[in-house]
Design an enzyme around this catalytic site. Sequence first.
Site, PDB file in Angstrom:
ATOM      1  N   LYS A  54       0.883  -1.399   0.155  1.00 53.05           N
ATOM      2  CA  LYS A  54      -0.035   0.076   0.019  1.00 53.05           C
ATOM      3  C   LYS A  54       0.732   1.188   0.068  1.00 53.05           C
ATOM      4  O   LYS A  54       0.757   2.087  -0.936  1.00 53.05           O
ATOM      5  CB  LYS A  54      -1.074  -0.059   1.375  1.00 53.05           C
ATOM      6  CG  LYS A  54      -2.070  -0.896   1.162  1.00 53.05           C
ATOM      7  CD  LYS A  54      -2.636  -1.290   2.444  1.00 53.05           C
ATOM      8  CE  LYS A  54      -3.772  -2.627   2.278  1.00 53.05           C
ATOM      9  NZ  LYS A  54      -4.258  -2.797   3.580  1.00 53.05           N
ATOM     10  N   GLN A  98      -4.148  -1.379   9.542  1.00 56.18           N
ATOM     11  CA  GLN A  98      -4.130  -2.663   8.994  1.00 56.18           C
ATOM     12  C   GLN A  98      -4.706  -3.814  10.013  1.00 56.18           C
ATOM     13  O   GLN A  98      -4.403  -3.854  11.286  1.00 56.18           O
ATOM     14  CB  GLN A  98      -2.774  -3.148   8.897  1.00 56.18           C
ATOM     15  CG  GLN A  98      -2.490  -4.472   7.990  1.00 56.18           C
ATOM     16  CD  GLN A  98      -3.225  -4.331   6.663  1.00 56.18           C
ATOM     17  OE1 GLN A  98      -3.047  -3.548   5.925  1.00 56.18           O
ATOM     18  NE2 GLN A  98      -4.037  -5.383   6.258  1.00 56.18           N
ATOM     19  N   ASP A 121     -10.965   2.971   4.019  1.00 57.35           N
ATOM     20  CA  ASP A 121     -11.135   1.375   3.989  1.00 57.35           C
ATOM     21  C   ASP A 121     -12.652   1.279   3.868  1.00 57.35           C
ATOM     22  O   ASP A 121     -12.926   0.043   3.720  1.00 57.35           O
ATOM     23  CB  ASP A 121     -10.809   0.883   5.243  1.00 57.35           C
ATOM     24  CG  ASP A 121      -9.577  -0.130   4.876  1.00 57.35           C
ATOM     25  OD1 ASP A 121      -9.317  -0.503   3.832  1.00 57.35           O
ATOM     26  OD2 ASP A 121      -8.734  -0.686   5.927  1.00 57.35           O
TER      27      ASP A 121
END
Length: 295
Positions: A54, A98, A121
Amino acid sequence: MSAKIISGTEIAKQIREELKAEVAEIKEKHGVVPGLVTILVGENPASISYVTAKQRTAHDLGFHSIQDNQPDDIKEDELLSLIEKYNNDDSIHGILVQLPLPKHIDESKVLYAISPDKDVDGFHPVNVGKMVIGEKCFLPCTPHGILEMLVRSGVETSGAEVVVVGRSNIVGKPIANLMLQKREGGNATVTVCHTRTRDTAFHTRRADILIVAAGRPKVITADMVKEGVVVIDVGVNRIGKTPEGKAILCGDVDFEAIKEKAAAITPVPGGVGPMTITMLMKNTVQAAKQFAGIE
Ligand SMILES: NC(=O)c1ccc[n+]([C@@H]2O[C@H](COP(=O)([O-])OP(=O)(O)OC[C@H]3O[C@@H](n4cnc5c(N)ncnc54)[C@H](OP(=O)(O)O)[C@@H]3O)[C@@H](O)[C@H]2O)c1
């Protein structure tokens, strides 16, 4: 018949080129550089590789990107304070924590602490609710990536029988929801299977489009699909290591056998994975534009 391979790598590359141009434009016209922070707690090897990918992509696209590593034993309130700091940082438009988090931390509490305006997200209940209603919001990255792959590959979803295997909050439920909405890439008739489904094969054999997110290697076999199906394999299963120590990956479907029956299929790796990361970048650009009042 051998299936057309839907390459997530290729489609993601195309979208990243579009994003690069968009990033340059908002920088030039509005002086805003999209900012993304990825917060990693602990040293889970899979999480490290996801976060690294990412960050690399964010960097390649010209973002302001920060990798914030925190120890495994960080206290929940310390992590919440860190998120609050980034919520108040105007150079950061997207915050990604994460997952999974260590057991002593309440994952929901952490995800709910991220400002919905920076929730790239798409996991905050405000964004989930807006998605379900069909309002503009940050769509969760994996389902969003699947939609883009289908649309850009010219797969007709309107009126299609779509069968989703898996009902997780990050893949199964949102993709089922998005595909039944009245919009491009939607208008499908959707069935969702899970471990309590009486006869999963009965449903998967009916599918015009089969989306599998079960997290079980090769759980969908060739006898479970019909000729001409379009298969999106979300699964990423680590089934061993090469002599060089690299993970050997496989999906949730028996790719080699099913590609002889399917009209189109995504590979693993090189399918949904690159799309997920790319949609995170797309959401971050969207967040930066919203921050700048561009849209
Ligand atoms: N490529 C990417 O970017 C990406 C992103 C996210 C996830 N993934 C991968 O996608 C897979 C799924 O992830 P997830 O987070 O959605 O997994 P998850 O939370 O473990 O959910 C798996 C779902 O599959 C269902 N299931 C499991 N075995 C089944 C079977 N034999 N028949 C029918 N349903 C079955 C489970 O049913 P129950 O609810 O009844 O337990 C559950 O709903 C994993 O391999 C993950 O690594 C990839």
